[in-house]
Scaffold this motif. Structure first.
Motif, PDB file in Angstrom:
ATOM      1  N   GLN A  27      31.530  43.016  42.238  1.00 21.73           N
ATOM      2  CA  GLN A  27      32.353  44.394  41.601  1.00 21.73           C
ATOM      3  C   GLN A  27      32.566  44.134  40.588  1.00 21.73           C
ATOM      4  O   GLN A  27      33.714  43.663  39.941  1.00 21.73           O
ATOM      5  CB  GLN A  27      33.505  44.470  42.459  1.00 21.73           C
ATOM      6  CG  GLN A  27      33.302  44.690  44.130  1.00 21.73           C
ATOM      7  CD  GLN A  27      34.661  45.033  44.782  1.00 21.73           C
ATOM      8  OE1 GLN A  27      35.383  45.441  44.505  1.00 21.73           O
ATOM      9  NE2 GLN A  27      34.654  44.121  46.212  1.00 21.73           N
ATOM     10  N   ILE A  28      31.583  44.597  39.435  1.00 17.84           N
ATOM     11  CA  ILE A  28      31.553  44.361  37.985  1.00 17.84           C
ATOM     12  C   ILE A  28      32.586  45.341  37.475  1.00 17.84           C
ATOM     13  O   ILE A  28      32.113  46.532  37.581  1.00 17.84           O
ATOM     14  CB  ILE A  28      30.145  43.999  37.410  1.00 17.84           C
ATOM     15  CG1 ILE A  28      29.661  43.000  37.832  1.00 17.84           C
ATOM     16  CG2 ILE A  28      30.236  44.006  35.823  1.00 17.84           C
ATOM     17  CD1 ILE A  28      28.354  42.627  37.530  1.00 17.84           C
ATOM     18  N   PRO A  34      36.563  39.107  46.689  1.00 22.13           N
ATOM     19  CA  PRO A  34      36.723  40.044  45.552  1.00 22.13           C
ATOM     20  C   PRO A  34      38.292  39.769  44.843  1.00 22.13           C
ATOM     21  O   PRO A  34      38.314  40.046  43.628  1.00 22.13           O
ATOM     22  CB  PRO A  34      36.565  41.407  45.876  1.00 22.13           C
ATOM     23  CG  PRO A  34      35.710  41.295  47.283  1.00 22.13           C
ATOM     24  CD  PRO A  34      36.082  39.792  47.623  1.00 22.13           C
ATOM     25  N   SER A  35      39.077  39.308  45.656  1.00 18.25           N
ATOM     26  CA  SER A  35      40.430  39.146  45.110  1.00 18.25           C
ATOM     27  C   SER A  35      40.491  38.178  43.933  1.00 18.25           C
ATOM     28  O   SER A  35      41.616  37.969  43.420  1.00 18.25           O
ATOM     29  CB  SER A  35      41.380  38.764  46.488  1.00 18.25           C
ATOM     30  OG  SER A  35      41.129  37.632  46.880  1.00 18.25           O
ATOM     31  N   LEU A  36      39.308  37.434  43.871  1.00 16.90           N
ATOM     32  CA  LEU A  36      39.344  36.496  42.742  1.00 16.90           C
ATOM     33  C   LEU A  36      39.336  36.894  41.317  1.00 16.90           C
ATOM     34  O   LEU A  36      39.596  36.308  40.542  1.00 16.90           O
ATOM     35  CB  LEU A  36      38.449  35.345  43.277  1.00 16.90           C
ATOM     36  CG  LEU A  36      38.691  34.372  44.384  1.00 16.90           C
ATOM     37  CD1 LEU A  36      37.440  33.659  44.407  1.00 16.90           C
ATOM     38  CD2 LEU A  36      39.915  33.216  44.153  1.00 16.90           C
ATOM     39  N   TYR A  37      38.696  38.171  41.457  1.00 13.75           N
ATOM     40  CA  TYR A  37      38.251  38.625  40.145  1.00 13.75           C
ATOM     41  C   TYR A  37      38.417  40.090  40.024  1.00 13.75           C
ATOM     42  O   TYR A  37      38.245  40.685  38.896  1.00 13.75           O
ATOM     43  CB  TYR A  37      37.032  38.339  39.709  1.00 13.75           C
ATOM     44  CG  TYR A  37      35.805  38.777  40.572  1.00 13.75           C
ATOM     45  CD1 TYR A  37      35.074  39.983  40.376  1.00 13.75           C
ATOM     46  CD2 TYR A  37      35.602  38.475  41.984  1.00 13.75           C
ATOM     47  CE1 TYR A  37      34.019  40.614  40.939  1.00 13.75           C
ATOM     48  CE2 TYR A  37      34.440  39.033  42.783  1.00 13.75           C
ATOM     49  CZ  TYR A  37      34.066  39.892  42.325  1.00 13.75           C
ATOM     50  OH  TYR A  37      32.931  40.636  43.013  1.00 13.75           O
ATOM     51  N   VAL A  38      38.820  41.026  41.198  1.00 14.60           N
ATOM     52  CA  VAL A  38      38.949  42.356  41.119  1.00 14.60           C
ATOM     53  C   VAL A  38      40.671  42.677  41.387  1.00 14.60           C
ATOM     54  O   VAL A  38      41.016  42.473  42.445  1.00 14.60           O
ATOM     55  CB  VAL A  38      38.280  43.100  42.052  1.00 14.60           C
ATOM     56  CG1 VAL A  38      38.310  44.716  42.045  1.00 14.60           C
ATOM     57  CG2 VAL A  38      36.738  42.557  42.090  1.00 14.60           C
ATOM     58  N   ALA A  39      41.153  43.367  40.289  1.00 20.20           N
ATOM     59  CA  ALA A  39      42.599  43.443  40.369  1.00 20.20           C
ATOM     60  C   ALA A  39      43.005  44.148  41.537  1.00 20.20           C
ATOM     61  O   ALA A  39      44.099  43.961  42.299  1.00 20.20           O
ATOM     62  CB  ALA A  39      42.979  43.951  39.172  1.00 20.20           C
ATOM     63  N   GLY A  86      46.009  36.465  31.227  1.00 20.16           N
ATOM     64  CA  GLY A  86      46.429  36.085  32.527  1.00 20.16           C
ATOM     65  C   GLY A  86      45.651  37.057  33.566  1.00 20.16           C
ATOM     66  O   GLY A  86      46.343  36.564  34.693  1.00 20.16           O
ATOM     67  N   HIS A  87      44.772  37.665  33.265  1.00 18.24           N
ATOM     68  CA  HIS A  87      44.324  38.515  34.465  1.00 18.24           C
ATOM     69  C   HIS A  87      43.182  37.637  35.124  1.00 18.24           C
ATOM     70  O   HIS A  87      43.030  36.633  34.614  1.00 18.24           O
ATOM     71  CB  HIS A  87      43.801  39.782  33.937  1.00 18.24           C
ATOM     72  CG  HIS A  87      44.856  40.705  33.323  1.00 18.24           C
ATOM     73  ND1 HIS A  87      45.939  40.972  34.189  1.00 18.24           N
ATOM     74  CD2 HIS A  87      44.833  41.379  32.069  1.00 18.24           C
ATOM     75  CE1 HIS A  87      46.801  41.710  33.212  1.00 18.24           C
ATOM     76  NE2 HIS A  87      46.079  42.012  31.916  1.00 18.24           N
ATOM     77  N   LEU A  88      42.611  38.255  36.159  1.00 15.74           N
ATOM     78  CA  LEU A  88      41.557  37.469  37.004  1.00 15.74           C
ATOM     79  C   LEU A  88      40.176  37.629  36.438  1.00 15.74           C
ATOM     80  O   LEU A  88      39.917  38.461  35.926  1.00 15.74           O
ATOM     81  CB  LEU A  88      41.802  37.943  38.410  1.00 15.74           C
ATOM     82  CG  LEU A  88      43.067  37.666  39.040  1.00 15.74           C
ATOM     83  CD1 LEU A  88      43.019  38.242  40.432  1.00 15.74           C
ATOM     84  CD2 LEU A  88      43.576  36.275  38.864  1.00 15.74           C
TER      85      LEU A  88
END
Length: 425
Positions: free
Chosen positions: A277-278, A410-415, A373-375
């Protein structure tokens, strides 16, 4: 509402100046402790000019990050500063805020100089400086190699307070006696490890020689090689040292590798594009030729794609950078030109199509995601020949690069996915 937000106007009535500001919508994305682990200070507590505070709050900055908490008060005292902090943790604000606070807009001469290693970083820094100073009447100018020298000369003669420059161009303007630095009381060296590399051999020593003896130097560097230490000993006076680098990699960036053959890389990239999910992605290659070839392949696969590298004409590079930052394209293929300090908040995926040879390069590449600080996620395509470099870089950075799973959470990099997961808990 802090007490300084309510002040008396000329009629003796309380004036809530913050309520009139046009701040952007709050960023509700999750943030890591790189930027949230603060002492709880507010920008109001630094005794900043109201016009500067207005620019800070309209930028959407609500509270100082750890590097800003540590650096701003010391810099305001006039001390030299040597700061080590990760890219993407508010470093630029840590030096621009005290710099703008010290500018006297009634004095028509160069008062502050910010030196950066690349044109793109100069443009990015000037963009932030202009936003923060928009209520101050401070004149900010950016000057880099590859642009019209005559135009820069005319702009400096029109009186400038803050100059943001690459080393070669500002030295050229100084030696032509166009940029007069004898009253420039503040000099910031950002990405100092790069500025003190062989690429700019001896330039900073020459530059410092043109500044007054009582100048203040703020030196920022994510890594601290011997060249930085030697420079500090030569030119900084009783420097206040800040080190927020207990670990090198950003906390919000999850790192994976995929073991592939060279001829499988494009197919692997196509699979990643279809499964991830880019929001926006940056894809790194080790040469300008491979950048162009890969960008062509990605376009042939049907994905929107820009590319940027050092051999492109500067106006073309500026346009690509501007359009990508404004979200006009989802994917950008580039060389290491783009690894230093480029702050594009929407990037949540970095792919090393070619694995870098140096740990420092790897660190700067993956730091393009997980900004402030975001993912984000970093994926490395590893061939048989890269295997030793992978282990060496893991060891040097004291980090873990894990094998890529069949499905990346997705929770590792999609807010939004992270927020949903938190709600479920």
């Amino acid at each position: 509402m802090t007490t300084t937000a309510l002040q008396m106007n000329n009629n003796g009535v309380k004036d809530d100046w913050k309520s009139a500001l046009k701040a952007p919508p709050r960023d509700t994305r999750v943030q890591t402790s790189d930027v949230t682990n603060t002492r709880g200070n507010e920008f109001d507590e630094f005794c900043l000019n109201r016009e500067l505070l207005m620019g800070i709050f309209e930028k959407g900055w609500e509270r100082p990050s750890p590097i800003q908490e540590a650096a701003i008060p010391v810099a305001l005292l006039g001390r030299d500063v040597l700061a080590r902090a990760k890219n993407g943790t508010g470093k630029t604000g840590a030096y621009i805020i005290p710099l703008l606070q010290k500018v006297d807009v009634t004095s028509q001469h160069i008062q502050a100089l910010i030196v950066v290693p690349t044109r793109e970083l100069a443009l990015q820094t000037s963009h932030i400086c202009l936003e923060l100073s928009k209520h101050m009447n401070a004149k900010v100018m950016v000057t880099t190699g590859g642009t019209n020298l005559k135009d820069d000369i005319l702009r400096i003669y029109d009186n400038v307070h803050v100059v943001i420059a690459t080393p070669g161009r500002i030295l050229d303007l100084i030696e032509k006696k166009v940029a007069v630095m004898d009253r420039c009381g503040m000099c910031v060296l950002d990405e100092a490890d790069k500025l003190l590399s062989q690429d700019f051999k001896g330039m900073l020593d020459l530059l410092i020689g043109h500044l007054p003896n009582d100048r203040q130097i703020l030196l920022f560097s994510a890594t601290f090689p011997v060249t930085v230490e030697q420079f500090m000993r030569r030119h900084l006076k009783a420097a206040h040292e800040i080190n927020l680098m207990e670990e090198l990699t950003l906390k919000g960036v999850t790192q994976y590798y995929a073991f592939v053959q060279e001829r499988q890389k494009v197919h692997c990239l196509n699979t990643l594009f279809s499964k991830l999910q880019i929001n926006q992605s940056i894809i790194f290659c080790n040469s300008t030729q491979r950048v162009e070839l890969l960008a062509k392949k990605i376009a042939e696969l049907g994905y929107s794609c820009y590319y940027i590298h050092a051999r492109m004409p500067q106006p073309h590079r500026n346009r690509v950078f501007h359009d990508f930052r404004n979200g006009l394209c989802r994917n950008l293929v580039c060389s290491d030109l783009f690894t230093r300090g480029i702050d594009i908040q929407a990037v949540n995926v970095v792919i090393n199509f070619d694995f870098p040879k140096m740990a420092e390069t790897y660190l700067h590449r993956i730091g393009r995601s997980g900004r402030f600080g975001h993912l984000g996620v970093a994926i490395n395509l590893i061939t048989y020949d890269d295997r030793h470099q992978l282990h060496r870089i893991e060891s040097e950075l004291s980090t873990t690069i894990a094998p890529i799973p069949k499905v990346i959470d997705p929770s590792l990099y999609v807010a939004e996915a992270h927020a949903r997961g938190a709600d479920d808990d």
